[in-house]
Design a protein around this motif. Structure first.
Motif, PDB file in Angstrom:
ATOM      1  N   UNK A 155     -51.783  46.116 102.330  1.00  0.00           N
ATOM      2  CA  UNK A 155     -52.555  46.081 101.152  1.00  0.00           C
ATOM      3  C   UNK A 155     -51.739  47.466 100.382  1.00  0.00           C
ATOM      4  N   UNK A 156     -50.875  47.937 100.941  1.00  0.00           N
ATOM      5  CA  UNK A 156     -50.316  49.213 100.539  1.00  0.00           C
ATOM      6  C   UNK A 156     -50.915  50.581 100.723  1.00  0.00           C
ATOM      7  N   UNK A 157     -51.799  50.845 101.581  1.00  0.00           N
ATOM      8  CA  UNK A 157     -52.464  51.717 101.506  1.00  0.00           C
ATOM      9  C   UNK A 157     -52.297  52.293 103.156  1.00  0.00           C
ATOM     10  N   UNK A 158     -52.404  53.628 103.513  1.00  0.00           N
ATOM     11  CA  UNK A 158     -52.025  53.842 104.754  1.00  0.00           C
ATOM     12  C   UNK A 158     -52.805  53.204 105.870  1.00  0.00           C
ATOM     13  N   UNK A 159     -52.308  52.857 107.074  1.00  0.00           N
ATOM     14  CA  UNK A 159     -53.143  52.051 107.917  1.00  0.00           C
ATOM     15  C   UNK A 159     -54.217  52.935 108.713  1.00  0.00           C
ATOM     16  N   UNK A 160     -55.101  52.210 108.842  1.00  0.00           N
ATOM     17  CA  UNK A 160     -56.407  53.140 109.554  1.00  0.00           C
ATOM     18  C   UNK A 160     -56.091  53.602 110.947  1.00  0.00           C
ATOM     19  N   UNK A 161     -55.166  52.878 111.634  1.00  0.00           N
ATOM     20  CA  UNK A 161     -54.733  53.216 112.983  1.00  0.00           C
ATOM     21  C   UNK A 161     -53.792  54.647 112.752  1.00  0.00           C
ATOM     22  N   UNK A 162     -53.176  54.703 111.786  1.00  0.00           N
ATOM     23  CA  UNK A 162     -52.384  55.853 111.639  1.00  0.00           C
ATOM     24  C   UNK A 162     -53.252  57.128 111.538  1.00  0.00           C
ATOM     25  N   UNK A 163     -54.116  57.048 110.703  1.00  0.00           N
ATOM     26  CA  UNK A 163     -55.326  58.213 110.216  1.00  0.00           C
ATOM     27  C   UNK A 163     -55.952  58.410 111.509  1.00  0.00           C
ATOM     28  N   UNK A 188     -43.813  55.476 103.537  1.00  0.00           N
ATOM     29  CA  UNK A 188     -44.012  53.668 103.450  1.00  0.00           C
ATOM     30  C   UNK A 188     -44.240  53.350 104.998  1.00  0.00           C
ATOM     31  N   UNK A 189     -43.795  53.988 105.980  1.00  0.00           N
ATOM     32  CA  UNK A 189     -43.790  53.353 106.955  1.00  0.00           C
ATOM     33  C   UNK A 189     -45.250  53.491 107.762  1.00  0.00           C
ATOM     34  N   UNK A 190     -46.161  54.222 106.929  1.00  0.00           N
ATOM     35  CA  UNK A 190     -47.339  54.482 107.687  1.00  0.00           C
ATOM     36  C   UNK A 190     -48.433  53.464 106.775  1.00  0.00           C
ATOM     37  N   UNK A 191     -48.114  52.543 105.994  1.00  0.00           N
ATOM     38  CA  UNK A 191     -48.951  51.608 105.178  1.00  0.00           C
ATOM     39  C   UNK A 191     -48.998  50.154 105.692  1.00  0.00           C
ATOM     40  N   UNK A 192     -50.154  49.694 105.323  1.00  0.00           N
ATOM     41  CA  UNK A 192     -50.628  48.404 105.785  1.00  0.00           C
ATOM     42  C   UNK A 192     -50.095  47.512 104.645  1.00  0.00           C
ATOM     43  N   UNK A 236     -59.238  55.362 100.844  1.00  0.00           N
ATOM     44  CA  UNK A 236     -57.900  55.265 101.051  1.00  0.00           C
ATOM     45  C   UNK A 236     -56.826  56.436 100.956  1.00  0.00           C
ATOM     46  N   UNK A 237     -55.973  56.458 102.027  1.00  0.00           N
ATOM     47  CA  UNK A 237     -54.832  57.436 101.708  1.00  0.00           C
ATOM     48  C   UNK A 237     -53.644  56.456 101.196  1.00  0.00           C
ATOM     49  N   UNK A 238     -52.783  57.146 100.622  1.00  0.00           N
ATOM     50  CA  UNK A 238     -51.476  56.275 100.091  1.00  0.00           C
ATOM     51  C   UNK A 238     -50.464  56.966 100.368  1.00  0.00           C
ATOM     52  N   UNK A 239     -49.275  56.115 100.121  1.00  0.00           N
ATOM     53  CA  UNK A 239     -48.007  57.016 100.283  1.00  0.00           C
ATOM     54  C   UNK A 239     -47.776  58.213  99.518  1.00  0.00           C
TER      55      UNK A 239
END
Length: 208
Positions: free
Chosen positions: A70-78, A64-68, A111-114
């Motif tokens: 919108x509830x998907x993984x933040x692009x910056x994390x990827x 959950x710490x990686x999400x933006x 998108x990547x998700x939790x």
């Protein structure tokens, strides 16, 4: 001086201070050269390497710490995962640290998700004198949807090998072996040519 043992002549070879003693003189001469100024600095590795020698795979479960918002993984994390894997592949090929020089292309496909297990595969696809083109592919295994992995991101980055002083460092030649490696090598070479042409055109416009 020479020392005779068992009928063989062994010759002592003077080495610059700090240069590691070779297990075999022939292997030492083939694989590395010590600086002539006596510093013992290890110069370029002359061995050629294949793309498979640089392959790096990283895996990370998204939280959950990686999400933006919108509830998907933040692009910056990827993007950080991509840069980490690409940097490791470049350093593995170069045999020394490598720094990011440019991101040629990064495409977010899905998108990547939790809960997703992200797998990041990186491999050197082209090597110049000091720079390397690295291809990266990111896939996601959905925790709540068993099945084939989903392609999330593809990217191409350029890295430059550096020594302890941050000076560009020569890297081994890259020799593609499989048909797929040769195809990736050709495409990476084409991207390099495009970059060179773009820089030349930009310099021409600046001087106009």
């Amino acid at each position: 001086p020479d020392a005779r043992r068992g009928g063989r002549v062994r010759t002592a070879v003077a080495r610059p201070p700090g240069c590691p003693p070779p297990r075999a003189l022939e292997d030492w001469a083939r694989r590395a050269t010590c600086a002539a100024d006596g510093s013992g600095t290890r110069k370029t590795m002359e061995d050629k390497k294949s793309p498979a020698d640089s392959t790096v795979t990283l895996a990370h479960i998204m939280s959950a710490h990686d999400t933006n918002l919108y509830g998907t993984v933040h692009g910056g994390v990827v993007m950080k995962l991509v840069d980490d894997a690409a940097g490791a592949a470049a350093a593995r090929h170069a045999g020394c640290p490598a720094v990011t020089a440019s991101v040629d292309r990064m495409s977010f496909i899905a998108p990547a998700r939790v809960g997703d297990l992200l797998t990041v595969n990186a491999q050197v696809e082209y090597a110049g004198r000091t720079s390397m083109d690295v291809g990266v592919r990111v896939t996601a295994e959905r925790w709540n949807a068993p099945g084939p992995a989903t392609e999330v991101v593809t990217a191409h980055l350029t890295f430059v090998a550096v020594d302890a002083d941050g000076t560009p460092h020569a890297v081994p030649a890259l020799v593609p072996v499989t048909p797929q490696e040769r195809a990736l090598h050709e495409r990476a070479g084409a991207r390099r040519a495009e970059r060179a042409a773009s820089r030349a055109a930009s310099r021409g416009q600046d001087g106009a």
